[in-house]
Write a protein that holds these residues in place. Structure first.
Motif: not given
Length: 326
Positions: A107-108, A111
């Motif tokens: 998720s980092e 996105n």
């Protein structure tokens, strides 16, 4: 419920692979999943608690699955933090913890969470330059991309910019014919920048939506590669000021750590904005997607999970983790 678990749970509801695509993804990751979890089962055999021995074994398993040393250490540190906070974590909870932390890590970098083949609304035509060494599935990826964009209703033009191999030009022509899209090409040995220029001029005149430019698949020294790609970009910008809008690096997932090395070479030579990882269906090295995404902080945009024309998928981090831990 942890922060990453909340992210995973909420995003999961919004993910959107259709049933056939999800089945293809599940099947494509089967070798990686089977290899990983068979090793994990042995690592926790006879253990009821996540302790130092379990974490040491898990570290070895992640590295062996081509997640990469640096990314593996990040994951282990996250789990150690969870162990410290919760005081007691049973081995039966390890799968869920791993799932949470890998989802959080992805998720980092990744996105967006779409499953659709989309182009930016304010880019017409949207210009995608594709780079990568020979043999990684670059031409096939371009062909499948052209198919998917065409299927989504976009008008596509291909540019045969790998002019160093007659086979590359011929392969791209075959894909253009198969998919039913336009192609711009010149004779073998022609200037790749000239091909790119002609392709963009043709795309503008045709009012095309998407342009995909192939480039030479040679991993020559960084200076020559940089000069060549810089020239192609500069010439394209004479037609479309901000072209290319994306530079897609294609990597062969089955090569494991070699894919990391290719990513290093190309990111040092040019600005890579997104990645495609191919051939995940034929390997137990699917963990490379996690490691490359994390280490290079470049979003994985597409993954290849089969040989079929529809088996190139938009990378959906939630569906990927779901299939991996299913």
């Amino acid at each position: 419920m942890s922060f990453f678990k909340r992210i995973f749970s909420s995003e999961k509801k919004e993910s959107g692979l259709n049933e056939q695509a999800k089945q293809t993804l599940d099947k494509g990751l089967e070798k990686t999943k089977t290899s990983f979890f068979s090793k994990l089962t042995k690592a926790v055999a006879g253990k009821s608690k996540v302790d130092e021995d379990v974490l040491d074994n898990l570290e070895e398993i992640l590295v062996a699955s081509d997640v990469g040393v640096d990314t593996t250490l990040k994951i282990i540190k996250r789990i150690e933090r969870r162990v410290a906070e919760d005081k007691y974590l049973g081995t039966d909870e390890l799968n869920q913890i791993l799932r949470d932390e890998i989802a959080g890590l992805l998720s980092e970098t990744n996105n967006t969470n779409t499953s659709e083949f989309e182009i930016p609304a304010n880019k017409k035509p949207y210009v995608l330059m594709v780079v990568g060494v020979n043999g990684v599935g670059k031409t096939t990826t371009i062909g499948k991309l052209a198919y998917q964009f065409n299927k989504a209703g976009f008008k596509v033009v291909l540019g045969a910019g790998d002019t160093f191999r007659a086979a590359a030009i011929d392969q791209l022509q075959i894909w253009a014919d198969r998919v039913g899209v336009s192609i711009v090409k010149q004779a073998m040995g022609s200037d790749p920048a000239s091909v790119a220029f002609d392709t963009l001029k043709s795309a503008v005149s045709q009012d095309a939506d998407v342009v995909i430019i192939d480039t030479a698949g040679r991993l020559h020294n960084k200076v020559n590669l940089m000069n060549e790609l810089t020239k192609v970009k500069r010439v394209m910008q004479k037609v479309i000021e901000d072209a290319p809008h994306d530079v897609l690096l294609v990597l062969d997932g089955s090569t494991g750590q070699n894919a990391f090395e290719q990513a290093k070479q190309f990111t040092a030579a040019t600005e890579v904005t997104c990645l495609a990882v191919t051939k995940l269906d034929g390997t137990a090295k699917g963990g490379v997607v996690i490691g490359i995404s994390d280490q290079f902080q470049i979003p994985v945009k597409y993954i290849g999970v089969g040989e079929g024309i529809e088996d190139l998928q938009v990378f959906n981090k939630i569906e990927f983790v779901d299939s991996f831990f299913k």
